[in-house]
Design an enzyme around this catalytic site. Sequence first.
Site, short mmCIF file in Angstrom:
data_model
loop_
_atom_site.label_atom_id
_atom_site.label_comp_id
_atom_site.label_asym_id
_atom_site.label_seq_id
_atom_site.Cartn_x
_atom_site.Cartn_y
_atom_site.Cartn_z
N ARG A 165 0.83 -1.21 0.00
CA ARG A 165 0.00 0.00 0.00
C ARG A 165 0.86 1.26 0.00
O ARG A 165 0.55 2.25 0.66
CB ARG A 165 -0.95 0.02 1.20
CG ARG A 165 -1.87 -1.17 1.31
CD ARG A 165 -2.83 -1.29 0.11
NE ARG A 165 -3.66 -2.46 0.25
CZ ARG A 165 -3.35 -3.67 -0.21
NH1 ARG A 165 -2.23 -3.84 -0.90
NH2 ARG A 165 -4.16 -4.70 -0.03
N SER A 239 -11.41 -0.66 3.05
CA SER A 239 -10.56 -0.97 4.20
C SER A 239 -9.88 0.31 4.69
O SER A 239 -9.17 0.97 3.93
CB SER A 239 -9.51 -2.01 3.82
OG SER A 239 -10.11 -3.22 3.42
N GLU A 335 -5.12 3.53 5.76
CA GLU A 335 -4.90 3.47 4.32
C GLU A 335 -5.20 4.79 3.63
O GLU A 335 -4.41 5.23 2.79
CB GLU A 335 -5.74 2.34 3.71
CG GLU A 335 -5.19 0.95 3.96
CD GLU A 335 -5.70 -0.07 2.95
OE1 GLU A 335 -6.08 0.34 1.84
OE2 GLU A 335 -5.72 -1.25 3.29
#
Length: 339
Positions: A165, A239, A335
């Site tokens: 990520r 998420s 995130e």
Amino acid sequence: MQNNFPLRALNTLGIDAKAHAYVQLTSLDDVLAVWRDVQSPQSQPLPRLVLGGGSNIVLTGDFPGLVLHMCNKGMMLVNEDEHAYYVKAQAGESWHQLVLWTLNQGWGGLENLSLIPGSVGAAPVQNIGAYGAELKDYLHALTMFDFETGQISTLSNADCAFAYRDSIFKHALRERAIILDITLALPKHWRANLTYPELAQALQADGIHSPSAQQISDTVIAIRRRKLPDPAIIGNVGSFFKNPLIDANQHATLLQQYPQLPSYALSDGNFKLAAGWLIQQCGWKGKSIGAASVYDKQALVLINCGGATGQEIAELAAAIQKDVLVRFGVALEVEPVFV
């Protein structure tokens, strides 16, 4: 260019905020025109925000600068060799529509990444991933415009410095790069990626033992729809936290205390934990702060119950991080980008 522009419809959390200035970019000419404008002596320096699908940002208030909204469109096969089909997609395209289009052409590779919200141009920034696959597995190259130098560059996969990520666009090129397009290398000798246990189990449950790329995509879509709320109905960014990585010693200690701890062994000897499980064990599933809540079907997702502010989302995320750290000694990373 428009002033005092509402952004509520342009972020999937549905946070009500405005941009001091907003411009829609549909071509390279648009990008160059804006760059020339901001370089002029009469131009007042403003912070910039490059916006794609708005599925990975938390607006903590009105944005005091210039929002550059990438809306350029187009997908096409640009080359092929004995190993791969090379597909170019413009930054303003929907990621999921790109996945569906490649599958309709008979080209596998992106099926595990089905139904990820957001735009094509945002995908490399986050190195999007799901169900055992990541963008870095298929990205061949991309084209970007550097807002500091005014130069157009082609970056290879290695240039992007991809990690979990993460990418160069969150670090050295943050607030500088505007991704214009990406080129993917989709394998001609396709093999199903069933490394993610939940996906493999779902296919087996349906009696599918040698799945096609389309069958994998359909299964991924079904799983995501079952677990994650539709942003068009319930504001969310998917998420909210990264699945944390811990070393073998910490993993062994936690496993002694929590024998049911879900974990995944990595090739480097570390372990990946399920952030949603950690959050749920701390009792946060379904709980709220103001109009911001933890989704009652998946603790990894924070939702806007109606009228939530970015500050409420941030406060909820911070409270969850604190509790998980105290109980498990594990630091959760968010995130989305807070703006």
